[in-house]
Design a protein around this motif. Structure first.
Motif, mmCIF file in Angstrom:
data_model
loop_
_atom_site.group_PDB
_atom_site.id
_atom_site.type_symbol
_atom_site.label_atom_id
_atom_site.label_comp_id
_atom_site.label_asym_id
_atom_site.label_seq_id
_atom_site.Cartn_x
_atom_site.Cartn_y
_atom_site.Cartn_z
ATOM 1 N N THR A 196 0.817 -1.220 0.000
ATOM 2 C CA THR A 196 0.000 0.000 0.000
ATOM 3 C C THR A 196 0.846 1.263 0.000
ATOM 4 O O THR A 196 0.348 2.336 -0.317
ATOM 5 C CB THR A 196 -0.942 0.007 1.219
ATOM 6 O OG1 THR A 196 -0.178 -0.244 2.410
ATOM 7 C CG2 THR A 196 -2.015 -1.070 1.092
ATOM 8 N N SER A 197 2.136 1.138 0.326
ATOM 9 C CA SER A 197 3.035 2.300 0.324
ATOM 10 C C SER A 197 3.724 2.504 -1.026
ATOM 11 O O SER A 197 4.540 3.414 -1.183
ATOM 12 C CB SER A 197 4.106 2.146 1.419
ATOM 13 O OG SER A 197 3.499 2.038 2.693
ATOM 14 N N GLY A 198 3.429 1.635 -2.000
ATOM 15 C CA GLY A 198 3.997 1.783 -3.338
ATOM 16 C C GLY A 198 5.308 1.059 -3.563
ATOM 17 O O GLY A 198 5.928 1.229 -4.616
ATOM 18 N N PHE A 199 5.753 0.248 -2.585
ATOM 19 C CA PHE A 199 6.995 -0.505 -2.759
ATOM 20 C C PHE A 199 6.765 -1.703 -3.692
ATOM 21 O O PHE A 199 5.693 -2.315 -3.694
ATOM 22 C CB PHE A 199 7.516 -1.014 -1.409
ATOM 23 C CG PHE A 199 8.208 0.041 -0.584
ATOM 24 C CD1 PHE A 199 9.602 0.050 -0.473
ATOM 25 C CD2 PHE A 199 7.481 1.017 0.074
ATOM 26 C CE1 PHE A 199 10.251 1.023 0.287
ATOM 27 C CE2 PHE A 199 8.117 1.993 0.835
ATOM 28 C CZ PHE A 199 9.506 1.997 0.938
ATOM 29 N N ARG A 213 -3.106 -14.950 3.078
ATOM 30 C CA ARG A 213 -3.700 -13.625 3.280
ATOM 31 C C ARG A 213 -2.930 -12.598 2.450
ATOM 32 O O ARG A 213 -1.767 -12.834 2.083
ATOM 33 C CB ARG A 213 -3.647 -13.243 4.761
ATOM 34 C CG ARG A 213 -4.560 -14.087 5.655
ATOM 35 C CD ARG A 213 -4.375 -13.737 7.125
ATOM 36 N NE ARG A 213 -2.997 -14.035 7.558
ATOM 37 C CZ ARG A 213 -2.262 -13.227 8.342
ATOM 38 N NH1 ARG A 213 -2.757 -12.078 8.749
ATOM 39 N NH2 ARG A 213 -1.046 -13.572 8.697
ATOM 40 N N PRO A 214 -3.541 -11.426 2.151
ATOM 41 C CA PRO A 214 -2.854 -10.391 1.356
ATOM 42 C C PRO A 214 -1.829 -9.620 2.179
ATOM 43 O O PRO A 214 -1.889 -8.396 2.282
ATOM 44 C CB PRO A 214 -4.014 -9.500 0.880
ATOM 45 C CG PRO A 214 -5.059 -9.633 1.929
ATOM 46 C CD PRO A 214 -4.954 -11.050 2.443
ATOM 47 N N GLY A 232 9.496 -0.675 3.283
ATOM 48 C CA GLY A 232 9.035 0.467 4.068
ATOM 49 C C GLY A 232 8.258 0.079 5.305
ATOM 50 O O GLY A 232 7.411 0.847 5.783
ATOM 51 N N ASN A 233 8.522 -1.133 5.827
ATOM 52 C CA ASN A 233 7.818 -1.650 7.011
ATOM 53 C C ASN A 233 6.308 -1.753 6.793
ATOM 54 O O ASN A 233 5.526 -1.725 7.752
ATOM 55 C CB ASN A 233 8.112 -0.780 8.247
ATOM 56 C CG ASN A 233 9.527 -0.945 8.732
ATOM 57 O OD1 ASN A 233 9.959 -2.049 9.075
ATOM 58 N ND2 ASN A 233 10.274 0.156 8.736
ATOM 59 N N ASP A 234 5.913 -1.865 5.547
ATOM 60 C CA ASP A 234 4.489 -2.010 5.217
ATOM 61 C C ASP A 234 4.283 -3.412 4.655
ATOM 62 O O ASP A 234 4.744 -3.726 3.559
ATOM 63 C CB ASP A 234 4.095 -0.947 4.191
ATOM 64 C CG ASP A 234 2.621 -1.050 3.783
ATOM 65 O OD1 ASP A 234 1.917 -1.949 4.276
ATOM 66 O OD2 ASP A 234 2.193 -0.225 2.946
ATOM 67 N N LEU A 235 3.586 -4.255 5.398
ATOM 68 C CA LEU A 235 3.424 -5.661 5.006
ATOM 69 C C LEU A 235 2.068 -5.960 4.372
ATOM 70 O O LEU A 235 1.748 -7.118 4.095
ATOM 71 C CB LEU A 235 3.638 -6.553 6.228
ATOM 72 C CG LEU A 235 5.041 -6.460 6.867
ATOM 73 C CD1 LEU A 235 5.120 -7.341 8.116
ATOM 74 C CD2 LEU A 235 6.121 -6.857 5.873
ATOM 75 N N ASN A 236 1.267 -4.928 4.125
ATOM 76 C CA ASN A 236 -0.039 -5.123 3.500
ATOM 77 C C ASN A 236 0.102 -5.111 1.981
ATOM 78 O O ASN A 236 0.532 -4.111 1.399
ATOM 79 C CB ASN A 236 -1.014 -4.028 3.944
ATOM 80 C CG ASN A 236 -1.322 -4.116 5.426
ATOM 81 O OD1 ASN A 236 -1.720 -5.170 5.910
ATOM 82 N ND2 ASN A 236 -1.124 -3.016 6.149
ATOM 83 N N LEU A 237 -0.254 -6.212 1.344
ATOM 84 C CA LEU A 237 -0.093 -6.339 -0.101
ATOM 85 C C LEU A 237 -1.343 -5.895 -0.851
ATOM 86 O O LEU A 237 -2.466 -6.284 -0.500
ATOM 87 C CB LEU A 237 0.213 -7.794 -0.473
ATOM 88 C CG LEU A 237 1.517 -8.398 0.079
ATOM 89 C CD1 LEU A 237 1.631 -9.860 -0.350
ATOM 90 C CD2 LEU A 237 2.718 -7.606 -0.411
#
Length: 445
Positions: free
Chosen positions: A55-58, A123-124, A143-148
């Motif tokens: 969700t952070s664009g990585f 899960r996503p 970026g420490n964002d694990l939501n796909l």
């Protein structure tokens, strides 16, 4: 399936592997964010590139040469690596302990050591625990964002070199001479016009000015750079320029003029104005007219040609498209090109597409430009351009401009000269159409 991984990023990953391309096997948003869907689509396929988008664009993931399965075991792979993108730059993290490179887990997606997992637990989400068998930081990787938002898995395939070229081109010095002579002796079919005028239109950095420089180089006998060209985010061409090619240093002007314009840009009030394009097509613009995106040309502008003759008008429009940027062409740019194409169609002017930088886009062509019509990848790109711009593939011509070279190359010359020949054939179509219209009008009278 539409691929989320851009062609630029695909090419960057493939440059780490050799002469390869990527084929999409699994797309979570279509097939499901589940281990079952992943394994059904990807098991027993190898090598693969797995990509996560958060969700952070990585954009991040991993490559492995081992086929996925559900054994529960670790699999040895000394070629495996994880990666992330910083803009268009690839950051690569090789495995530190090859015996634990990939784990074949049945309830998750791609599972790299104990360090990175995509579609974790069906899960996503991603799982990240760096430092076991790969060294990276979570902040840099994702970026420490694990939501796909998406997960894709691509099979790595060898770049296809077709057994037979899908277009015939003779790569011999005699052919080069023949093409040059054909251009030198060309005469427009309308006697009031001595030089065909071809308008080059394209995004900033696509290679419009470089194309003129390259063709000019062929006839000069050495690499030249008369037109300002380079790689910048805004257009280096700020004037309307009409470049007449010459047969040699002090030779006669050739029967073709290449008209260079300011580059197209996405935003309003930036780059070439659409109203200025209409003025160019109709022959109102004087050479060296200074473009002003905020204020298009009007009839009181100094040098404005109020009553242009046929020789002042544009006889063929050529769109210059960067092969490396087709897949990331924005909707706004597509819409802008579509608006231009509609204007040009209404005026009955033939249209051609130059596909530049094919050597940068395809490893086969980089090895040898003669592979251009043996490359399945180049053919696919041309088909994509055809679909996006609404131009038949027969009206799309790949070229390699001179960029970093100091000396001419016969095969590059042949490709460039062939493009000019296609332009002149389109010009003939323009005059043929004019003649037909005139004949029809006279018949009605």
């Amino acid at each position: 399936m539409n691929q989320m991984l851009t062609r630029n990023k695909q090419r960057t990953i493939c440059s780490e592997l050799g002469r390869f391309k990527l084929k999409l096997l699994y797309k979570a948003s279509i097939h499901g964010f589940t281990a079952a869907a992943f394994h059904q689509r990807c098991d027993n396929h190898a090598p693969t590139v797995s990509v996560g988008y958060n969700t952070s664009g990585f954009v991040f993931g991993g490559y492995t040469k081992q086929p996925f399965c559900q054994s529960g075991q670790y699999v040895y792979d000394d070629r495996v690596f994880l990666f992330t993108f910083n803009g268009e730059k690839l950051l690569k993290y090789p495995v530190t302990t090859a015996a634990y490179a990939v784990r074949m887990i049945n309830n998750s997606g791609p599972y790299f050591g104990e360090d990175l997992v995509l579609v974790h637990g069906s899960r996503p989400v991603a799982y990240s625990n760096p430092g076991n068998y790969y060294n990276f930081t979570a902040a840099e990787m994702h970026g420490n964002d694990l939501n796909l938002t998406e997960c894709e898995v691509y099979q790595v395939e060898e770049t296809t070199e077709l057994e037979r070229p899908w277009r015939t081109l003779i790569w011999e010095s005699e052919k080069r001479k023949e093409l040059m002579e054909s251009i030198k002796v060309y005469k427009p079919t309308n006697s009031s016009v001595s030089q065909a005028r071809v308008l080059l239109i394209g995004a900033v950095g696509a290679g419009k000015s470089s194309f003129f420089n390259s063709v000019n180089s062929v006839f000069r006998g050495h690499v030249t750079s008369q037109a300002i060209a380079g790689s910048f985010s805004t257009s280096l061409t700020t004037q309307f320029r009409t470049y007449s090619l010459k047969a040699g240093r002090e030779g006669k002007p050739l029967p073709i003029i290449l008209c260079d314009t300011m580059g197209l840009e996405e935003g309003k009030g930036a780059g070439l104005d659409l109203e200025d394009i209409s003025s160019i097509l109709k022959g109102h613009l004087p050479d060296c007219y200074q473009f002003n995106p905020a204020a298009p040309l009007h009839s009181e502008t100094h040098g404005y040609l109020k009553s242009p003759e046929l020789k002042d008008k544009i006889h063929c429009v050529t769109y210059v498209i960067d092969a490396c940027k087709i897949s990331i062409m924005s909707t706004k740019m597509e819409e802008k090109l579509e608006t231009i194409r509609r204007k040009v169609n209404l005026m009955g002017i033939p249209q051609l597409v130059l596909l530049t930088k094919v050597d940068e886009a395809c490893p086969l062509v980089k090895e040898d430009v003669r592979n251009v019509y043996k490359s399945g990848y180049v053919k696919e790109m041309m088909q994509e351009v055809s679909a996006r711009l609404g131009v038949p593939v027969s009206c799309i011509v790949p070229v390699k401009n001179y960029n970093e070279e100091l000396e001419l190359d016969m095969n590059c010359d042949i490709l460039l000269l062939s493009a000019v020949i296609q332009m002149l054939r389109h010009v003939d179509s323009y005059f043929d159409e004019l003649s037909d219209r005139w004949s029809t009008h006279k018949t009605k009278e």
